[in-house]
Design a protein around this motif. Structure first.
Motif, mmCIF file in Angstrom:
data_model
loop_
_atom_site.group_PDB
_atom_site.id
_atom_site.type_symbol
_atom_site.label_atom_id
_atom_site.label_comp_id
_atom_site.label_asym_id
_atom_site.label_seq_id
_atom_site.Cartn_x
_atom_site.Cartn_y
_atom_site.Cartn_z
ATOM 1 N N SER A 59 0.822 -1.206 0.000
ATOM 2 C CA SER A 59 0.000 0.000 0.000
ATOM 3 C C SER A 59 0.857 1.258 0.000
ATOM 4 C CB SER A 59 -0.920 -0.004 1.215
ATOM 5 O OG SER A 59 -1.649 1.191 1.282
ATOM 6 N N VAL A 60 1.884 1.296 0.818
ATOM 7 C CA VAL A 60 2.759 2.476 0.866
ATOM 8 C C VAL A 60 3.496 2.658 -0.458
ATOM 9 C CG1 VAL A 60 4.844 3.397 1.958
ATOM 10 C CG2 VAL A 60 3.017 2.474 3.371
ATOM 11 N N VAL A 61 4.026 1.573 -1.003
ATOM 12 C CA VAL A 61 4.762 1.663 -2.268
ATOM 13 C C VAL A 61 3.840 2.125 -3.398
ATOM 14 C CG1 VAL A 61 5.967 0.309 -4.034
ATOM 15 C CG2 VAL A 61 6.528 -0.002 -1.614
ATOM 16 N N LEU A 62 2.649 1.556 -3.488
ATOM 17 C CA LEU A 62 1.712 1.969 -4.540
ATOM 18 C C LEU A 62 1.271 3.417 -4.371
ATOM 19 C CD1 LEU A 62 -0.548 -1.171 -5.065
ATOM 20 C CD2 LEU A 62 1.105 -0.186 -6.648
ATOM 21 N N THR A 63 1.072 3.857 -3.135
ATOM 22 C CA THR A 63 0.693 5.246 -2.892
ATOM 23 C C THR A 63 1.775 6.196 -3.380
ATOM 24 O OG1 THR A 63 -0.643 4.629 -0.978
ATOM 25 C CG2 THR A 63 0.071 6.916 -1.108
ATOM 26 N N ILE A 64 3.020 5.880 -3.071
ATOM 27 C CA ILE A 64 4.131 6.727 -3.506
ATOM 28 C C ILE A 64 4.232 6.744 -5.029
ATOM 29 C CG2 ILE A 64 6.644 6.940 -3.506
ATOM 30 C CD1 ILE A 64 6.535 5.888 -0.576
ATOM 31 N N VAL A 65 4.176 5.574 -5.650
ATOM 32 C CA VAL A 65 4.299 5.484 -7.111
ATOM 33 C C VAL A 65 3.158 6.214 -7.806
ATOM 34 C CG1 VAL A 65 4.212 3.885 -9.065
ATOM 35 C CG2 VAL A 65 5.660 3.373 -7.104
ATOM 36 N N LEU A 66 1.935 6.021 -7.342
ATOM 37 C CA LEU A 66 0.791 6.677 -7.984
ATOM 38 C C LEU A 66 0.807 8.185 -7.771
ATOM 39 C CD1 LEU A 66 -2.022 4.069 -7.322
ATOM 40 C CD2 LEU A 66 -0.833 4.538 -9.466
ATOM 41 N N ASN A 67 1.282 8.651 -6.620
ATOM 42 C CA ASN A 67 1.420 10.098 -6.408
ATOM 43 C C ASN A 67 2.463 10.699 -7.336
ATOM 44 O OD1 ASN A 67 -0.491 10.883 -4.484
ATOM 45 N ND2 ASN A 67 0.722 9.974 -2.840
ATOM 46 N N ILE A 68 3.571 10.000 -7.525
ATOM 47 C CA ILE A 68 4.603 10.491 -8.449
ATOM 48 C C ILE A 68 4.064 10.544 -9.874
ATOM 49 C CG2 ILE A 68 6.826 9.895 -9.513
ATOM 50 C CD1 ILE A 68 7.676 8.856 -6.715
ATOM 51 N N ILE A 69 3.370 9.493 -10.293
ATOM 52 C CA ILE A 69 2.787 9.470 -11.641
ATOM 53 C C ILE A 69 1.741 10.561 -11.794
ATOM 54 C CG2 ILE A 69 1.337 8.117 -13.217
ATOM 55 C CD1 ILE A 69 2.827 5.637 -12.199
ATOM 56 N N GLY A 70 0.901 10.742 -10.774
ATOM 57 C CA GLY A 70 -0.139 11.775 -10.822
ATOM 58 C C GLY A 70 0.436 13.177 -10.922
ATOM 59 N N ARG A 71 1.507 13.458 -10.207
ATOM 60 C CA ARG A 71 2.133 14.773 -10.277
ATOM 61 C C ARG A 71 2.854 14.975 -11.600
ATOM 62 N NH1 ARG A 71 3.967 16.332 -4.238
ATOM 63 N NH2 ARG A 71 2.104 15.456 -3.244
ATOM 64 N N TRP A 72 3.399 13.902 -12.154
ATOM 65 C CA TRP A 72 4.095 13.984 -13.417
ATOM 66 C C TRP A 72 3.138 14.244 -14.575
ATOM 67 C CZ3 TRP A 72 4.474 10.294 -17.595
ATOM 68 C CH2 TRP A 72 5.440 10.632 -18.522
ATOM 69 N N MET A 73 1.914 13.709 -14.478
ATOM 70 C CA MET A 73 0.927 13.833 -15.554
ATOM 71 C C MET A 73 0.327 15.244 -15.616
ATOM 72 S SD MET A 73 0.858 10.999 -17.108
ATOM 73 C CE MET A 73 -0.574 10.231 -17.779
ATOM 74 N N LYS A 74 0.415 16.028 -14.541
ATOM 75 C CA LYS A 74 -0.204 17.365 -14.539
ATOM 76 C C LYS A 74 0.497 18.308 -15.437
ATOM 77 C CE LYS A 74 -2.612 17.579 -10.219
ATOM 78 N NZ LYS A 74 -2.739 18.221 -8.940
#
Length: 74
Positions: A59-74
């Protein structure tokens, strides 16, 4: 309807990638499912497995990865 189709295709691709990652983790002897805090209860004909620590780590790893991807996509 095209949006739903694209969503289903995307989810299928994500599931395939997750499956490949799990296969590679098994080959490299990464101890997911065998971490301290994972509970295994075994009796004669019953085995109960609760991977609490593994779920927290994933859960922690996926949260970090998805937050990085989400910020990169903006």
């Amino acid at each position: 309807m095209q949006g739903v189709g694209k969503l289903l295709i995307s989810m299928g691709i994500i599931l395939c990638i997750a499956g490949v990652v799990v296969l590679f983790l098994g080959r490299f002897n990464i101890p997911l499912g065998k971490l301290p805090g994972d509970i295994t209860y075994t009796r004669k004909n019953v085995t109960v497995f609760a991977p609490i620590t593994t779920m927290l780590v994933v859960s922690v790893v996926l949260t970090i990865v998805l937050n990085i991807i989400g910020r990169w996509m903006k």
